[in-house]
Write an enzyme that holds these catalytic residues in place. Structure first.
Site, mmCIF file in Angstrom:
data_model
loop_
_atom_site.group_PDB
_atom_site.id
_atom_site.type_symbol
_atom_site.label_atom_id
_atom_site.label_comp_id
_atom_site.label_asym_id
_atom_site.label_seq_id
_atom_site.Cartn_x
_atom_site.Cartn_y
_atom_site.Cartn_z
ATOM 1 N N SER A 22 -26.752 4.581 49.353
ATOM 2 C CA SER A 22 -25.409 4.914 48.857
ATOM 3 C C SER A 22 -25.457 6.092 47.889
ATOM 4 C CB SER A 22 -24.785 3.690 48.173
ATOM 5 O OG SER A 22 -25.650 3.187 47.175
ATOM 6 N N ASN A 109 -27.096 -6.057 41.317
ATOM 7 C CA ASN A 109 -25.779 -6.624 41.635
ATOM 8 C C ASN A 109 -24.836 -6.589 40.439
ATOM 9 O OD1 ASN A 109 -27.045 -7.083 44.017
ATOM 10 N ND2 ASN A 109 -27.105 -9.313 43.850
ATOM 11 N N HIS A 155 20.947 6.359 55.693
ATOM 12 C CA HIS A 155 20.677 6.604 57.126
ATOM 13 C C HIS A 155 20.558 8.107 57.409
ATOM 14 C CE1 HIS A 155 22.017 2.391 57.778
ATOM 15 N NE2 HIS A 155 22.926 2.706 56.855
ATOM 16 N N SER A 276 2.246 31.262 58.603
ATOM 17 C CA SER A 276 1.769 30.972 59.955
ATOM 18 C C SER A 276 0.930 32.140 60.442
ATOM 19 C CB SER A 276 2.970 30.766 60.878
ATOM 20 O OG SER A 276 2.619 31.065 62.214
ATOM 21 N N LYS A 282 7.417 32.647 58.855
ATOM 22 C CA LYS A 282 7.290 31.266 58.397
ATOM 23 C C LYS A 282 6.821 31.112 56.963
ATOM 24 C CE LYS A 282 6.661 28.008 61.143
ATOM 25 N NZ LYS A 282 7.305 26.742 61.197
ATOM 26 N N ASN A 284 5.715 27.594 55.175
ATOM 27 C CA ASN A 284 5.580 26.169 55.488
ATOM 28 C C ASN A 284 5.237 25.312 54.264
ATOM 29 O OD1 ASN A 284 5.992 26.694 58.241
ATOM 30 N ND2 ASN A 284 3.813 27.100 58.560
ATOM 31 N N GLU A 289 3.425 18.144 53.457
ATOM 32 C CA GLU A 289 3.013 17.473 54.693
ATOM 33 C C GLU A 289 1.665 16.792 54.509
ATOM 34 O OE1 GLU A 289 4.141 20.202 58.241
ATOM 35 O OE2 GLU A 289 4.214 21.414 56.445
HETATM 36 N N1 ARG Z 1 -25.955 0.311 46.219
HETATM 37 C C1 ARG Z 1 -25.564 -1.042 46.056
HETATM 38 C C2 ARG Z 1 -24.036 -1.149 46.081
HETATM 39 O O1 ARG Z 1 -23.425 -0.170 45.987
HETATM 40 C C3 ARG Z 1 -26.100 -1.547 44.777
HETATM 41 C C4 ARG Z 1 -26.359 -3.013 44.723
HETATM 42 C C5 ARG Z 1 -27.431 -3.378 45.646
HETATM 43 N N2 ARG Z 1 -27.968 -4.660 45.438
HETATM 44 C C6 ARG Z 1 -28.770 -5.188 46.309
HETATM 45 N N3 ARG Z 1 -29.295 -6.283 46.017
HETATM 46 N N4 ARG Z 1 -29.008 -4.606 47.440
HETATM 47 O O2 ARG Z 1 -23.478 -2.182 46.213
#
Ligand code: ARG
Length: 477
Positions: A22, A109, A155, A276, A282, A284, A289
Site C-alpha cells: 500500500s 493494525n 420541473h 473547443s 465555443k 465551455n 461538468e
Molecule cells: N497496509 C495495511 C493497511 O493499510 C497496514 C496494516 C497491515 N496489517 C497487517 N497485519 N497486515 O491496512
C-alpha cells in the site's frame, strides 16, 4: 528480509508483493506515522518499557526521517509494503537496536488505524476552511446581486419569480449542513486506537490516556477489537463528501444551464472555462461538468468502503487496506472543486436584464393573480381556475397577464380592480413573499445576516480543529 520474515522459508512472489503493498498510496500518511510513533515511543519510555536513551534515539531518528521525506530524499520501497514498515526499517537501519524496540506493544493494525484517524482529522480541518470560503463567496454574491430577480423553476418550468440571491443562498444552506456533517465525521475520527495491538490489547503496561493526550484525541476506544476494525469515521467522511458533491453537482448543472445561449443568465469568467479544438466560437463550462461528473466516483468511494466492510469478520482483515485510496481521492478532488467554485462565483457575471426579459414574457406571476382573487374572498381553487383560463386566453392572444386590460380581466372575474396590475408586478410578487424563509428582500437579507453568523461560528470550530492538528504535528518539529 521482511520485518515479519522469521517464519518464512521462501521470498514473496514479486507480483504478490506489489499487489499486497500500500506504500504507493499510504506514503502520504508519513507525518501521521512519524508523529504517532513519537507519541508511542515517548509513552513506552515513560512507562519504563524502553529506556530513555532508546526513546531519545528513536525520536531523533524519526525526526530525521521526517525531514528526509519532506525534502524528497526518501525512497519508498514496495518490498517494505507500507508506510509503517518503510519508516521502521529506515529507522532501524539508522539507529540499530533501539529502532527494533519501537514496535513494542503495537501492531500495524492499531498503527494504521491511528495514522488514518490522524490523517482524516487533519484533512477535515483543511476541507472545512474551503467550505467556509465557498459559503463566503455565496453570501458575497447574494449581497452584490441583491436586487436581481430571476425566474424560479419547478420541473425546470418557470414557476414564480425569486431573487437571484435567494437562489444562491439555498446553496449556502446546503453547505451549512455539509459543515455539520463534517463535524460528525470529526467526532467519529477523534478516537485513539493505539494500544489495541493486533486485536486484543497488549501485555505491556501501556498508558493509552497519555498517547491520546499527546496526540490530542478526544476519546479512547472502549473495545480493542472495535478500535482496529472500525472504519465508520472513513464512511462518515465519505458520506459527507458524497453529499457535498451532490450539492456542488446541482449547482454545476445550474451554472451549465445558465451559461448556455438558451438561458444566458450568467457568464462564467474566461479563466474558468475552456475552448473547443474545432469550434472557434465555443466557451465551455468544463469545470462544472467535471464536478458534476466526478460526483459519481465520490458515490463509488462510499459504496466501495461500505461494501468492503459489510462481510469481514472481526477484527482486522487486509480488505481494510482498501479504505484509503477512495478517501485520498475524495479529499484531493474536494479541495479542487471547493477552491475553484469559490473563485468562480466571485468572478462570474450575472445578467440581470436577461432574467428580467424572460420574466416579463412569461407567466411567473400567475400564482400572484390567483392569490389576489383569493384575498378578495374567492376560494383559492376557484381563483386558480379563473387564472388558468386567463393564461389560456393570453396564450391564444399572444399576451402575458400583465398586458390584459382591466375590462378583459373584469370579464373573467368582477373582483379584479385597478390595483391588479400592481399586484402582477415582478417586484410585488417577490416583495410579498416575506415569510420567514421566503424570497422577499427582507427575508433574504435576514438569511445573509444569519449566514454571516453561521460562518463566524464555523470559523471558531475550524480554529479549534486547526489548533488541535497543529499541536499534533508540532511533535515532529
Ligand atoms: N497496509 C495495511 C493497511 O493499510 C497496514 C496494516 C497491515 N496489517 C497487517 N497485519 N497486515 O491496512
Amino acid at each position: 528480509m521482511k520485518l515479519w520474515g522469521g517464519r518464512f522459508t521462501k521470498a514473496t512472489d514479486k507480483s504478490v508483493e506489489e499487489f499486497n503493498a500500500s506504500i504507493q498510496f499510504d506514503c502520504r500518511m508519513y507525518a501521521e506515522d512519524i508523529c504517532g510513533s513519537i507519541a508511542h515511543a515517548t509513552m513506552l519510555a515513560k512507562q519504563g518499557i524502553i529506556s530513555q536513551e532508546d526513546k531519545d534515539a528513536i525520536v531523533k531518528g524519526l525526526k530525521h526521517i521526517y525531514t528526509q521525506i519532506e525534502a524528497g530524499n526518501f525512497e519508498f520501497s514496495v518490498e517494505l509494503e507500507d508506510i509503517h514498515m518503510n519508516v521502521e526499517k529506515r529507522l532501524t537501519d539508522a539507529i540499530g537496536e533501539a529502532g527494533k524496540r519501537l514496535h513494542t506493544g503495537r501492531s500495524r493494525n492499531d498503527q494504521v488505524a491511528l495514522d488514518t484517524h490522524m490523517y482524516v482529522r487533519k484533512e477535515i480541518a483543511s476541507v472545512a476552511k474551503l467550505i467556509v470560503q465557498l459559503q463566503e463567496s455565496i453570501v458575497k454574491a447574494a449581497e452584490k446581486y441583491g436586487d436581481v430577480i430571476m425566474p424560479g423553476y419547478t420541473h425546470l418550468q418557470r414557476a414564480q419569480p425569486v431573487l437571484f440571491s435567494h437562489h444562491m443562498m439555498a446553496y449556502f444552506s446546503m453547505l451549512s449542513r455539509d459543515f455539520i456533517h463534517l463535524q460528525y465525521a470529526w467526532t467519529m475520527a477523534d478516537m485513539m486506537p493505539l494500544g489495541a495491538g493486533a486485536l486484543a490489547g497488549t501485555t505491556y503496561p501501556l498508558d493509552q490516556e497519555f498517547v491520546a493526550q499527546t496526540l490530542h484525541f478526544g476519546k479512547l476506544y472502549d473495545n480493542s477489537m472495535d478500535a482496529v476494525s472500525d472504519r465508520d469515521y472513513i464512511i462518515a467522511f465519505l458520506e459527507f463528501a458524497a453529499v457535498l458533491m451532490m450539492h456542488l453537482s446541482r449547482l454545476s448543472e445550474e451554472f451549465i444551464l445558465w451559461s448556455s445561449s438558451e438561458f444566458k443568465f450568467i457568464e462564467l469568467d474566461d479563466s474558468h472555462c475552456t475552448g473547443s479544438s474545432i469550434m472557434p466560437q465555443k466557451k465551455n463550462p468544463d469545470i462544472c461538468e467535471l464536478v458534476r461528473g466526478k460526483t459519481g466516483r465520490f458515490y463509488g468511494h462510499l459504496m466501495g468502503v461500505l461494501t468492503m466492510m459489510k462481510g469481514i469478520p472481526m477484527a482486522y482483515d487486509k480488505d481494510m487496506q482498501e479504505d484509503k485510496e477512495g478517501v485520498f481521492d475524495a479529499i484531493d478532488n474536494l479541495k479542487f472543486a471547493l477552491t475553484i467554485y469559490s473563485a468562480m462565483i466571485d468572478k462570474m457575471s450575472v445578467h440581470k436584464d436577461r432574467m428580467r426579459e424572460v420574466l416579463e414574457k412569461d407567466f411567473s406571476n400567475a400564482t400572484d393573480m390567483a392569490d389576489y382573487l383569493a384575498k378578495k374572498g374567492l376560494p383559492f381553487r376557484e381563483a386558480h381556475a379563473v387564472v388558468g383560463k386567463a393564461v389560456h386566453y393570453c396564450i391564444e392572444q399572444g399576451k402575458v397577464l400583465q398586458q390584459l386590460s382591466l375590462e378583459e380581466l373584469q370579464g373573467m372575474s368582477p373582483l379584479f380592480a385597478e390595483d391588479i396590475h400592481h399586484y402582477l408586478d415582478i417586484e410585488t410578487c417577490v416583495n410579498q413573499r416575506n415569510t420567514y424563509n421566503g424570497t422577499a428582500p427582507s427575508s433574504v437579507q435576514r438569511q445573509c445576516r444569519t449566514g454571516h453568523d453561521t460562518v463566524s461560528k464555523e470559523q471558531d470550530q475550524i480554529q479549534q480543529w486547526h489548533d488541535t492538528v497543529a499541536a499534533v504535528y508540532d511533535l515532529v518539529k
